[in-house]
Design a protein around this motif. Structure first.
Motif, PDB file in Angstrom:
ATOM      1  N   GLU A  59       0.831  -1.215   0.000  1.00  0.00           N
ATOM      2  CA  GLU A  59       0.000   0.000   0.000  1.00  0.00           C
ATOM      3  C   GLU A  59       0.862   1.260   0.000  1.00  0.00           C
ATOM      4  OE1 GLU A  59      -3.577   2.150   2.555  1.00  0.00           O
ATOM      5  OE2 GLU A  59      -2.993   0.104   3.053  1.00  0.00           O
ATOM      6  N   GLU A  62       2.275   1.758  -3.438  1.00  0.00           N
ATOM      7  CA  GLU A  62       1.215   2.243  -4.336  1.00  0.00           C
ATOM      8  C   GLU A  62       1.042   3.752  -4.189  1.00  0.00           C
ATOM      9  OE1 GLU A  62      -1.776  -1.641  -4.604  1.00  0.00           O
ATOM     10  OE2 GLU A  62      -2.006  -0.233  -2.933  1.00  0.00           O
ATOM     11  N   MET A  63       1.039   4.227  -2.950  1.00  0.00           N
ATOM     12  CA  MET A  63       0.885   5.673  -2.711  1.00  0.00           C
ATOM     13  C   MET A  63       2.109   6.444  -3.208  1.00  0.00           C
ATOM     14  SD  MET A  63      -1.219   5.888   0.910  1.00  0.00           S
ATOM     15  CE  MET A  63       0.148   5.372   1.899  1.00  0.00           C
ATOM     16  N   LYS A  67       2.153   9.393  -5.970  1.00  0.00           N
ATOM     17  CA  LYS A  67       2.745  10.708  -5.714  1.00  0.00           C
ATOM     18  C   LYS A  67       3.767  11.058  -6.795  1.00  0.00           C
ATOM     19  CE  LYS A  67       4.716  11.080  -1.693  1.00  0.00           C
ATOM     20  NZ  LYS A  67       5.478  11.349  -0.455  1.00  0.00           N
TER      21      LYS A  67
END
Length: 167
Positions: A59, A62-63, A67
């Motif tokens: 996760e 993924e972020m 970004k």
């Protein structure tokens, strides 16, 4: 970590720690001014993070990719080969996430291998034997999005091996 720490040579580690918009803009400007090598360091860090990623890391990566794709929406300015880098990294990460979610941690010990073949064409089978789970999971994740029509990829755990070496 202050803005001045990473301005000269921004890295993936610096990037994933950014939270304030001003820091993101400073990082973006530093990478843009450095060009290819600055962006390459960021991509190398992301690739290494995907390679080492365990279940709890997906996760966050993924972020981080989201970004990065927001701050660098046109990576082709650094190199034509990076035109689709965000979708490629996302596809690799999604494939690794698939492997991690389908093979429980208790089943990951032992020897693994990755095999690729296309039975429709005359070419050699590609095999990466003797791998630890996380290495095999990364290779599977890296090659899975690149499969062409009729090609297949297999991630396999080896249960029994008989190996001989010629002398």
């Amino acid at each position: 970590m202050g803005v001045h720490t990473y301005m000269a040579n921004p890295t993936y580690a610096d990037f994933k720690m950014l939270s304030a918009t001003e820091a993101e803009i400073a990082f973006q400007n530093a990478v843009l001014s450095e060009g290819y090598s600055g962006f390459r360091r960021l991509l190398d860090g992301m690739t290494e993070a995907i390679k080492k990623a365990g279940d709890a890391d997906i996760e966050g990566i993924e972020m981080t990719i989201a970004k990065a794709s927001h701050l660098f929406p046109e990576p082709v300015i650094f190199s034509p080969s990076w035109e689709c880098i965000w979708s490629e990294l996302n596809a690799t990460l999604a494939a690794k996430k698939h492997v991690l979610s389908n093979i429980s941690p208790t089943d990951r010990k032992g020897e693994w291998q990755v095999i690729m073949d296309n039975p429709q064409v005359v070419q050699e089978v590609v095999c990466y034997p003797g791998l630890a789970f996380h290495d095999a999971a990364y290779l599977y994740a890296y090659f899975r999005p690149q499969l062409e029509k009729s090609e297949y990829i297999r991630l396999q755990k080896i249960q029994t091996v008989i190996q001989e070496v010629g002398g």
